[in-house]
Scaffold this motif. Structure first.
Motif, mmCIF file in Angstrom:
data_model
loop_
_atom_site.group_PDB
_atom_site.id
_atom_site.type_symbol
_atom_site.label_atom_id
_atom_site.label_comp_id
_atom_site.label_asym_id
_atom_site.label_seq_id
_atom_site.Cartn_x
_atom_site.Cartn_y
_atom_site.Cartn_z
ATOM 1 N N ALA A 165 0.900 -8.966 5.535
ATOM 2 C CA ALA A 165 2.186 -8.273 5.391
ATOM 3 C C ALA A 165 3.201 -8.809 6.389
ATOM 4 O O ALA A 165 4.378 -9.012 6.045
ATOM 5 N N LEU A 166 2.776 -9.087 7.618
ATOM 6 C CA LEU A 166 3.700 -9.609 8.615
ATOM 7 C C LEU A 166 4.125 -11.039 8.299
ATOM 8 O O LEU A 166 5.273 -11.425 8.565
ATOM 9 N N LEU A 167 3.234 -11.834 7.704
ATOM 10 C CA LEU A 167 3.628 -13.172 7.255
ATOM 11 C C LEU A 167 4.702 -13.083 6.174
ATOM 12 O O LEU A 167 5.677 -13.841 6.177
ATOM 13 N N LEU A 168 4.531 -12.141 5.242
ATOM 14 C CA LEU A 168 5.529 -11.960 4.181
ATOM 15 C C LEU A 168 6.833 -11.410 4.746
ATOM 16 O O LEU A 168 7.916 -11.748 4.247
ATOM 17 N N TYR A 194 20.299 -10.458 9.218
ATOM 18 C CA TYR A 194 19.889 -9.296 10.008
ATOM 19 C C TYR A 194 18.579 -9.577 10.735
ATOM 20 O O TYR A 194 17.849 -10.510 10.409
ATOM 21 N N ARG A 195 18.307 -8.747 11.730
ATOM 22 C CA ARG A 195 17.014 -8.778 12.409
ATOM 23 C C ARG A 195 16.120 -7.756 11.735
ATOM 24 O O ARG A 195 16.543 -6.639 11.448
ATOM 25 N N LEU A 196 14.894 -8.144 11.458
ATOM 26 C CA LEU A 196 13.944 -7.275 10.766
ATOM 27 C C LEU A 196 12.882 -6.825 11.760
ATOM 28 O O LEU A 196 12.207 -7.647 12.382
ATOM 29 N N VAL A 197 12.742 -5.506 11.903
ATOM 30 C CA VAL A 197 11.756 -4.931 12.813
ATOM 31 C C VAL A 197 10.739 -4.161 11.978
ATOM 32 O O VAL A 197 11.101 -3.208 11.272
ATOM 33 N N VAL A 198 9.495 -4.613 12.026
ATOM 34 C CA VAL A 198 8.443 -4.058 11.172
ATOM 35 C C VAL A 198 7.423 -3.330 12.054
ATOM 36 O O VAL A 198 6.909 -3.911 13.014
ATOM 37 N N THR A 199 7.138 -2.074 11.689
ATOM 38 C CA THR A 199 6.166 -1.283 12.443
ATOM 39 C C THR A 199 5.070 -0.785 11.512
ATOM 40 O O THR A 199 5.262 0.180 10.773
ATOM 41 N N PRO A 200 3.912 -1.447 11.527
ATOM 42 C CA PRO A 200 2.758 -0.896 10.806
ATOM 43 C C PRO A 200 2.294 0.383 11.490
ATOM 44 O O PRO A 200 2.612 0.630 12.653
ATOM 45 N N THR A 201 1.563 1.198 10.763
ATOM 46 C CA THR A 201 1.125 2.474 11.323
ATOM 47 C C THR A 201 0.182 2.312 12.501
ATOM 48 O O THR A 201 -0.078 3.276 13.218
ATOM 49 N N GLU A 205 8.927 0.768 8.325
ATOM 50 C CA GLU A 205 7.679 1.328 8.850
ATOM 51 C C GLU A 205 6.782 1.736 7.688
ATOM 52 O O GLU A 205 7.268 2.210 6.658
ATOM 53 N N GLY A 206 5.479 1.577 7.875
ATOM 54 C CA GLY A 206 4.531 2.006 6.855
ATOM 55 C C GLY A 206 3.131 1.505 7.142
ATOM 56 O O GLY A 206 2.915 0.707 8.061
ATOM 57 N N ALA A 207 2.187 1.973 6.354
ATOM 58 C CA ALA A 207 0.813 1.483 6.452
ATOM 59 C C ALA A 207 0.795 0.003 6.073
ATOM 60 O O ALA A 207 1.628 -0.455 5.284
ATOM 61 N N PRO A 208 -0.126 -0.773 6.633
ATOM 62 C CA PRO A 208 -0.150 -2.211 6.329
ATOM 63 C C PRO A 208 -0.160 -2.530 4.836
ATOM 64 O O PRO A 208 0.557 -3.428 4.393
ATOM 65 N N ASN A 209 -0.961 -1.803 4.049
ATOM 66 C CA ASN A 209 -1.001 -2.103 2.610
ATOM 67 C C ASN A 209 0.335 -1.805 1.944
ATOM 68 O O ASN A 209 0.761 -2.521 1.031
ATOM 69 N N GLU A 210 1.024 -0.735 2.410
ATOM 70 C CA GLU A 210 2.327 -0.411 1.829
ATOM 71 C C GLU A 210 3.369 -1.447 2.239
ATOM 72 O O GLU A 210 4.248 -1.799 1.446
ATOM 73 N N LEU A 211 3.274 -1.948 3.465
ATOM 74 C CA LEU A 211 4.176 -3.025 3.890
ATOM 75 C C LEU A 211 3.959 -4.273 3.051
ATOM 76 O O LEU A 211 4.914 -4.947 2.653
ATOM 77 N N LEU A 212 2.701 -4.579 2.763
ATOM 78 C CA LEU A 212 2.400 -5.734 1.917
ATOM 79 C C LEU A 212 3.022 -5.558 0.532
ATOM 80 O O LEU A 212 3.652 -6.486 0.001
ATOM 81 N N VAL A 241 7.227 3.162 2.161
ATOM 82 C CA VAL A 241 7.682 2.706 3.469
ATOM 83 C C VAL A 241 8.955 3.468 3.829
ATOM 84 O O VAL A 241 9.660 3.982 2.954
ATOM 85 N N VAL A 242 9.221 3.538 5.113
ATOM 86 C CA VAL A 242 10.453 4.148 5.610
ATOM 87 C C VAL A 242 11.375 3.032 6.067
ATOM 88 O O VAL A 242 11.007 2.220 6.931
ATOM 89 N N ILE A 243 12.571 2.978 5.471
ATOM 90 C CA ILE A 243 13.545 1.937 5.788
ATOM 91 C C ILE A 243 14.734 2.573 6.486
ATOM 92 O O ILE A 243 15.271 3.577 6.018
ATOM 93 N N THR A 244 15.125 1.993 7.612
ATOM 94 C CA THR A 244 16.328 2.433 8.316
ATOM 95 C C THR A 244 17.252 1.230 8.421
ATOM 96 O O THR A 244 16.916 0.234 9.069
ATOM 97 N N ALA A 245 18.393 1.315 7.743
ATOM 98 C CA ALA A 245 19.327 0.186 7.714
ATOM 99 C C ALA A 245 20.721 0.692 7.418
ATOM 100 O O ALA A 245 20.890 1.707 6.722
#
Length: 199
Positions: A128-131, A141-148, A165-172, A182-186
């Protein structure tokens, strides 16, 4: 048994249960179309460029339809029981996420979800982080990703910041262009979602 092998087995079981004409989360595809996609990916190397490049998509589509008509739905699934020779050596590396995503593509229209262990989530977090990194490339923009699990990663730069933000599978699922929890703040969430939808 590797994660990829377990996901392959689960996906084929779910496809058989759902049947060839069941809907999937892949727009315009029934389960039989998804089976044909997986089959050409593993058994017809000449079709691989058309999976990611629109210029070659017609050739890939033709091979998918030919495979479905020649082998039938059950024949495709039987062929998919083991990796094709093209994928055999790299199956553990490339098929875990691929088969997980398509498992969810079949399950979620049925209001079901795959069960994942903590080690499964760790496997999916890395992908998910590679994607996420790929999704941010070329964006302003800067993208900040927070797995659970709390391991926040930041990609890119810019005054605008998008938080996901979200669980790794949901981020994927999200970074592969699918609907996800996922929760998106933008500041401009619709524009961000549009940029992700095409992945």
């Amino acid at each position: 048994m590797t994660f990829a092998r377990r996901q392959r087995r689960q996906l084929l079981d779910v496809m058989r249960t759902a049947g060839p004409l069941a809907p999937t989360a892949c727009e315009g595809w029934l389960v039989q179309d998804l089976a044909a996609h997986l089959w050409v990916r593993e058994h017809r190397p000449s079709a691989l460029p058309g999976i990611g490049v629109s210029r070659f998509a017609a050739h890939t589509d033709r091979l998918q339809m030919e495979g479905l008509h020649r082998l039938g739905f059950e024949g495709l699934l039987e062929n998919l029981e083991r990796p094709g020779w093209v994928m055999r050596l790299v199956d553990p590396l490339v098929n875990g996420a691929e088969f997980y995503l398509h498992l969810e593509d079949v399950l979620r229209p049925r209001s079901e979800r795959a069960e994942l262990s903590s080690s499964d989530q760790e496997y999916l977090r890395k992908i998910a982080l590679l994607l996420a990194r790929k999704a941010q490339l070329g964006k302003p923009y800067r993208l900040v990703v927070t797995p659970t699990d709390g391991h926040t990663k930041s990609f890119g730069s810019g005054e605008q910041v998008v938080y996901v933000e979200g669980a790794p599978n949901e981020l994927l699922l999200h970074f592969s262009g699918r609907d996800a929890d996922v929760v998106i703040t933008a500041d401009d969430e619709p524009s961000y979602r549009a940029s992700i939808a095409g992945l």
